[in-house]
Design an enzyme around this catalytic site. Structure first.
Site, short mmCIF file in Angstrom:
data_model
loop_
_atom_site.label_atom_id
_atom_site.label_comp_id
_atom_site.label_asym_id
_atom_site.label_seq_id
_atom_site.Cartn_x
_atom_site.Cartn_y
_atom_site.Cartn_z
N ASP A 80 0.70 -1.20 0.03
CA ASP A 80 -0.07 0.07 0.08
C ASP A 80 0.82 1.17 0.01
OD1 ASP A 80 -2.72 -0.94 0.00
OD2 ASP A 80 -2.80 -1.24 2.11
N ARG A 105 0.62 -1.66 7.22
CA ARG A 105 1.42 -0.70 6.74
C ARG A 105 2.26 0.02 7.72
NH1 ARG A 105 -2.72 3.24 3.58
NH2 ARG A 105 -0.50 3.95 2.62
N ARG A 150 -9.66 5.47 11.14
CA ARG A 150 -8.16 5.23 11.11
C ARG A 150 -7.44 6.20 12.07
NH1 ARG A 150 -6.33 2.45 6.37
NH2 ARG A 150 -8.07 1.19 5.79
N HIS A 179 -11.23 7.21 4.74
CA HIS A 179 -10.25 8.22 5.20
C HIS A 179 -10.96 9.61 4.77
CE1 HIS A 179 -6.32 5.69 4.69
NE2 HIS A 179 -6.46 6.12 5.82
N CYS A 273 -5.09 9.72 -2.82
CA CYS A 273 -4.41 8.71 -1.99
C CYS A 273 -3.01 8.46 -2.42
CB CYS A 273 -5.00 7.46 -2.06
SG CYS A 273 -6.64 7.54 -1.32
N1 ARG Z 1 -5.24 -0.03 1.10
C1 ARG Z 1 -4.94 1.40 1.58
C2 ARG Z 1 -5.53 1.40 3.14
O1 ARG Z 1 -6.66 0.98 3.29
C3 ARG Z 1 -5.50 2.43 0.99
C4 ARG Z 1 -5.37 3.61 1.48
C5 ARG Z 1 -5.91 5.04 0.80
N2 ARG Z 1 -5.35 5.85 0.99
C6 ARG Z 1 -6.23 7.30 1.17
N3 ARG Z 1 -5.44 8.42 1.38
N4 ARG Z 1 -7.29 7.26 1.25
O2 ARG Z 1 -5.05 1.90 4.01
#
Ligand code: ARG
Length: 280
Positions: A80, A105, A150, A179, A273
Site C-alpha cells: 500500500d 502498513r 483510522r 479516510h 491517496c
Molecule cells: N489500502 C489502503 C488502506 O486501506 C488504501 C489507502 C488509501 N489512501 C487514502 N489516502 N485514502 O490503508
C-alpha cells in the site's frame, strides 16, 4: 489492458493555479493480499503492471500541470505504499509523521519520515495513531481532520499543538469512506466538495456552516472515489469515471483532468491517496 490516457477537458476560467509540490511512490510492489478496507478483495487478482501504467498517467498529468513531483522509493512487501497521502502531513516546513492503524502498513511510517527528514522537513514523530494527509486536509487557514476509522481524535490535539492552526474534527461514519480524503475534496482555499452521508450529523452541520456553497457529490461519483482528487485551484485531477463531479467542477470554472486509476481502486485508493503534498 492499455491504460486510458489522461484526458483534458478545458473549461473557460479565470481561476489561478497555485504551484504545487508533491511526493509520490511508484506502485512497483502493489497488490491486494490483505483486507483493511471494504474495497479490498484479496481473493480477486490484481495487476501490478496495470497499476504502474495507470499511476504513470497520474504522474504525467502532474508534470504537465507543472507540479514539482518528488518520488520516494517503494519497498518490497509494502503493498500500500503507493498511497503516499497516508505517509505524513506537512505544513510550513514541518512534517507530522504517520502512525498506521494496521500492522501491515506500520513500516511505511518510518520510511516516509526518513524521506521527509532528508528533504529538509522538521519531522515530528507521532505519539498517536494517524494516517497523514489521508485524514488531514488543509482548507485555507484551517486543517480539516477526520476520525472514526483510522486517525484518532488524540492525534488531532497533537496536530493542533505542532502546527498552531485551527483543527476541525470531522467524524466519518461510512466504512467505504474511511479516510477524510475519500469523503471531501479540497478545490481551493475557500471551496470544497463532499459526500454528506459519509459524516455524522454534527460534522455535516459543521460542513454546511463553513461551506454553504460546497459541491455535494452523488453516490455514483463517490463510489468511484471521485472525491479522492487533487488540484491547484485551477485544475482538478479526478477519477475519469466521476462524470457528475466533472460536470459540476467545470460549471464552476475548474479545468478537469480525468485519470483512470481503476487498478489502484482495488486497494481502496485513488488520485489523492497517491499524492502527499509538500508544503514548505
Ligand atoms: N489500502 C489502503 C488502506 O486501506 C488504501 C489507502 C488509501 N489512501 C487514502 N489516502 N485514502 O490503508
Amino acid at each position: 489492458m492499455e491504460p486510458e490516457l489522461a484526458t483534458i477537458a478545458p473549461a473557460p476560467s479565470d481561476r489561478v493555479a497555485v504551484p504545487k509540490t508533491v511526493l509520490m511512490c511508484r506502485p512497483d510492489f502493489f497488490t491486494v493480499s490483505y483486507r483493511i478496507n471494504p474495497w479490498m478483495h484479496p481473493e480477486h487478482p490484481t495487476s501490478t503492471q496495470t497499476a504502474v501504467a495507470q499511476w504513470e498517467t497520474l504522474h504525467a498529468a502532474y508534470l504537465r500541470l507543472g507540479y514539482d513531483v518528488h518520488l520516494v522509493d517503494p519497498i518490497d512487501g509494502l503493498n500500500d505504499m503507493v498511497y503516499a497521502a497516508n505517509g505524513g502531513f506537512t505544513l510550513d516546513g514541518t512534517a507530522y509523521g504517520a502512525r498506521f492503524t494496521y500492522e501491515q502498513r506500520a513500516p511505511e511510517g518510518p520510511a516516509y519520515m526518513a524521506w521527509l527528514e532528508q528533504a529538509g522537513f522538521e519531522v515530528h514523530v507521532p505519539q498517536h495513531v494517524n494516517e497523514g494527509e489521508g485524514d488531514f486536509l488543509v482548507s485555507g487557514d484551517v486543517i480539516l481532520a477526520g476520525h472514526g476509522f483510522r486517525t484518532t481524535l488524540e492525534s488531532h490535539d497533537e496536530l493542533r499543538s505542532i502546527f498552531g492552526r485551527e483543527v476541525v474534527s470531522l467524524r466519518l461514519v461510512d466504512p467505504s469512506f474511511y479516510h477524510l480524503d475519500t469523503a471531501i475534496a479540497i478545490l481551493d482555499d475557500e471551496n470544497v466538495a463532499y459526500l454528506p452521508k459519509a459524516f455524522d450529523d454534527a460534522s455535516r452541520i459543521e460542513l454546511e456552516r463553513r461551506y454553504p456553497d460546497a459541491v455535494l457529490v452523488s453516490d455514483e461519483d463517490a463510489a468511484v472515489l471521485g472525491l479522492n482528487s487533487f488540484g491547484d485551484g485551477r485544475s482538478m485531477v479526478i477519477a475519469s469515471r466521476a462524470l457528475g463531479f466533472e460536470r459540476d467542477l467545470r460549471a464552476r470554472g475548474y479545468e478537469t483532468i480525468g485519470v483512470d486509476l481503476s487498478e489502484l481502486l482495488l486497494g481502496g485508493g485513488g488520485v489523492k491517496c497517491c499524492t502527499l503534498e509538500l508544503r514548505r
